[in-house]
Design a protein around this motif. Structure first.
Motif, PDB file in Angstrom:
ATOM      1  N   THR A 646       0.808  -1.209   0.000  1.00  0.00           N
ATOM      2  CA  THR A 646       0.000   0.000   0.000  1.00  0.00           C
ATOM      3  C   THR A 646       0.850   1.272   0.000  1.00  0.00           C
ATOM      4  O   THR A 646       0.374   2.350  -0.373  1.00  0.00           O
ATOM      5  N   SER A 653      -3.246   0.085  -4.846  1.00  0.00           N
ATOM      6  CA  SER A 653      -3.830  -0.316  -3.571  1.00  0.00           C
ATOM      7  C   SER A 653      -5.172   0.368  -3.338  1.00  0.00           C
ATOM      8  O   SER A 653      -6.147  -0.267  -2.917  1.00  0.00           O
ATOM      9  N   GLN A 682      -6.960  -1.214   6.338  1.00  0.00           N
ATOM     10  CA  GLN A 682      -7.377  -0.792   5.003  1.00  0.00           C
ATOM     11  C   GLN A 682      -8.887  -0.530   4.956  1.00  0.00           C
ATOM     12  O   GLN A 682      -9.336   0.515   4.473  1.00  0.00           O
TER      13      GLN A 682
END
Length: 708
Positions: A646, A653, A682
């Motif tokens: 990420t 991402s 996330q």
């Protein structure tokens, strides 16, 4: 080179045509229908056995093929290199006075850039596969191994055809196909030579097998007086019957067809229209394949049947396609082939696009561990050239428990001006990009390792060593507290080895196996102190390390002394919901009655689903705890976190996260749960940034009050 890659990623993600281009096909559903009544696991195991055996004796099979094909009147040349293959074909063209060539689809000819080479001799090579012809007109390489022009719109194709045929055209696909057919057809009659590839080469009979859907390959191989087939050595199989499982899997996995429209077996020359005998030449090309076959790890990649199913399910490829993720061969398998057919250095940048979700591995028709081989590329690159200084320094810090934990404790203080409701939603100046698409988690003011000391536990006969992992320890300590309380209710006393530190997955994923082995060594003995009955883990990635990788890494790094202890840890390791499911079934945990029903959707982290094979257990445990599970679309598709991915590939991402959030929202559930703190970082951050009412929560926090 990295700047060029970054620019190409940005350009691809900005291209609206590429966004979701494979989704319009609905490949998973059509493929599932094509495989109805077929035991895919048995079929691919058979292919892996056939191709794996063949890869171990390519020299022998090549000589057998040559002997049998030549006995049938075919001329066979074994080319050691790309240059030898090109030169043989060029010399043949010169000998036969060839000026015009028609070609059917062949990745091997793309591999050696044959068209460009022949062009230097004034020889015109015309592609006759529709997708390849489109790419040729656009002066581009294929972006997909089965669907070469996947990346182009019908408007772009119409413009290319209009320029080629000198006539105005609209964007009607059927009309464009007719235009292409008419334009290409004349080329077959004008050609002096036809060049094809082959899907299979059968040593026993000296036959090649060509599968197509357009019929152009049959014209390429029959109309011109000379036919040349360029075939990589990996297409060799020993016997005629070995072709059957490949022909059964190839169309189903590639295009969701039960069979291709045309399957041609060529075993001998045929007569030309004028009564003369056609010349058939087969060039069996090595180009590092034999060297690859000698490598105990990469030999496996030669099992590939080029169905390209791995591309169709790759979440990264689906966003950027092959002109970004690949060279001539695209996607994950393309990265591996590029590293060998070109050189390791040429795959250095594109290998970094693999997020390691393992989607490709579970769909591969030949059981190739594609992400594992990409990881091996990283390992060899890291061993040979070392990691970048900043990244290596970061991994060294993570591996130093005292320094890393001191830094995290300091961060919990420094972050205070930026924290609101547990999130960091904005960062100043050059750091602002980190919080552009998702809110960041704050470091907990009190880590779990400190909270653990305050928990009053009953004395129990059974013990569980709790491996918390870095994120739960310092970001989500409440989940750790919930895990202890739930296990206590089952009559299990929880131990927390304070010496535990990073599991080594970040180091392993970067190819730094030596540092990963260091991490394993630091953790193994502390986890076995007190001879616990279980080792419970709250993170799917850490579970992968303890259950699957520590013993392998130690063996790879020749640190055999701790392998028995590593295996002992592995045998006792349970992911938290896996253990809870077991305890419920053993009636050691009893769900409360009359609980209010809540809805949730479950995100399968990549490590849980495909590395340690846990998918049903979390759902069973949460269902028993009184939650109605509303399955989301693509529940097991990567959320885009991927640890450092990420940070290294933020644009990709965030696009993966966007897709995941859309699938979560579509369920209408109250919660989304995942047993991976990385995934929760996330998902929580994305949901907060979008203002969603859905909350991302660790399963332990959802279940803590659900048992008697």
């Amino acid at each position: 080179m990295k700047q060029e890659l970054s620019a190409s990623i940005h350009k691809a993600l900005e291209n609206q045509n590429l966004a979701g281009i494979l989704d319009r096909w609905n490949y998973p559903a059509t493929r599932a229908k094509a495989f109805e009544g077929v035991d895919f696991e048995a079929l691919r195991s058979k292919i892996a056995d056939i191709k794996g055996d063949a890869a171990g004796r390519l020299d022998e099979l090549a000589n057998t093929f040559k002997k049998n094909a030549e006995a049938n009147g075919i001329k066979v040349f074994i080319a050691k290199s790309a240059e030898e293959a090109r030169q043989y074909i060029a010399n043949l063209c010169k000998e036969k006075g060839v000026k015009k060539i028609v070609k059917s689809k062949s990745m091997a000819t793309e591999e050696i850039h044959l068209n460009h080479f022949l062009d230097e001799f004034g020889i015109q090579s015309d592609e006759t596969d529709l997708g390849e012809w489109i790419c040729q007109l656009a002066h581009q390489t294929p972006s997909h191994m089965v669907m070469p022009a996947l990346h182009l719109t019908k408007e772009e194709i119409s413009d290319l055809f209009a320029e080629e045929t000198k006539q105005p055209l609209d964007n009607n696909i059927q009309k464009l196909v007719k235009v292409a057919r008419a334009a290409i057809r004349e080329k077959f009659f004008e050609a002096d030579m036809g060049i094809s590839g082959a899907n299979i080469a059968i040593a026993e009979t000296g036959s090649i097998v060509i599968c197509t859907n357009e019929g152009n390959a049959r014209l390429v191989t029959t109309l011109p007086k000379v036919h040349v087939a360029l075939v990589g050595l990996e297409k060799l199989v020993p016997n005629y019957t070995d072709a059957a499982p490949i022909l059964a899997a190839l169309p189903r996995n590639a295009t969701s067809q039960l069979m291709t429209s045309y399957a041609s077996f060529i075993s001998a020359p045929t007569l030309n229209d004028d009564g003369t005998m056609k010349e058939v030449h087969i060039v069996l090309m090595d180009n590092n394949r034999l060297k690859m076959a000698e490598d105990p790890k990469f030999k496996e990649a030669l099992q590939c049947i080029r169905c390209a199913a791995c591309l169709n399910v790759c979440p990264v490829y689906r966003l950027v396609t092959g002109h970004v993720f690949g060279d001539i061969y695209t996607g994950g398998i393309g990265t591996i082939l590029t590293a060998w057919f070109n050189e390791l250095k040429s795959a250095e940048d594109i290998q970094a696009l693999c997020i390691g979700c393992d989607k490709c591995k579970e769909i591969c028709a030949a059981k190739i561990d594609i992400p594992g081989l990409i990881l091996e590329i990283r390992r060899r690159a890291a061993t040979k050239e070392g990691l970048p200084f900043i990244y290596k320094s970061a991994l060294q810090v993570i591996n130093n428990r005292k320094v890393f934990h001191t830094m995290l404790r300091a961060a919990s203080v420094v972050q205070k001006p930026f924290v609101k409701e547990g999130f960091i939603r904005h960062l100043p100046m050059f750091l602002s990009g980190l919080s552009e698409y998702r809110s960041l988690p704050s470091v907990a003011p009190v880590p779990f390792r400190d909270l653990f000391k305050t928990i009053k536990q009953p004395k129990c006969d059974q013990k569980a060593a709790f491996y918390a992992g870095c994120a739960l320890d310092f970001v989500y300590p409440d989940a750790g507290v919930a895990i202890v309380k739930i296990l206590n209710k089952a009559g299990i006393e929880v131990l927390f080895p304070e010496e535990q530190s990073c599991c080594g997955i970040p180091h392993w994923g970067s190819g730094s196996f030596d540092m990963a082995a260091d991490a394993a060594e630091r953790n193994i003995l502390p986890l076995l102190e007190g001879n616990p009955d279980y080792v419970v883990v709250s993170c799917a990635s850490c579970t992968t390390a303890l259950k699957k990788e520590w013993a392998k890494i130690l063996k790879d790094q020749h640190r055999e002394s701790l392998i028995p202890e590593a295996n002992k840890v592995a045998s006792k390791t349970y992911m938290f919901t896996e253990l809870v499911d077991k305890l419920i079934k053993e009636k050691r945990l009893t769900p409360k009655e009359g609980m209010e029903l809540h809805t949730l959707t479950y995100h399968d982290s990549c490590h849980a689903k495909r590395h340690v094979g846990l998918s049903k257990e979390p759902r069973d445990a949460l269902s028993a705890a009184g939650y109605e599970i509303k399955e989301m679309n693509e529940c097991d598709t990567c959320c885009g976190m991927g640890g450092s991915y990420t940070i290294k590939q933020p644009e990709i991402s965030m696009q993966m996260l966007k897709r995941k959030l859309e699938n979560i929202e579509a369920t209408g559930a109250e919660f989304v749960s995942a047993e991976c703190p990385g995934c929760l970082i996330q998902l929580r951050g994305g949901l907060d940034k979008s203002g969603s009412k859905i909350k991302a929560i660790h399963p332990a926090e959802l279940m803590v009050d659900k048992f008697k």
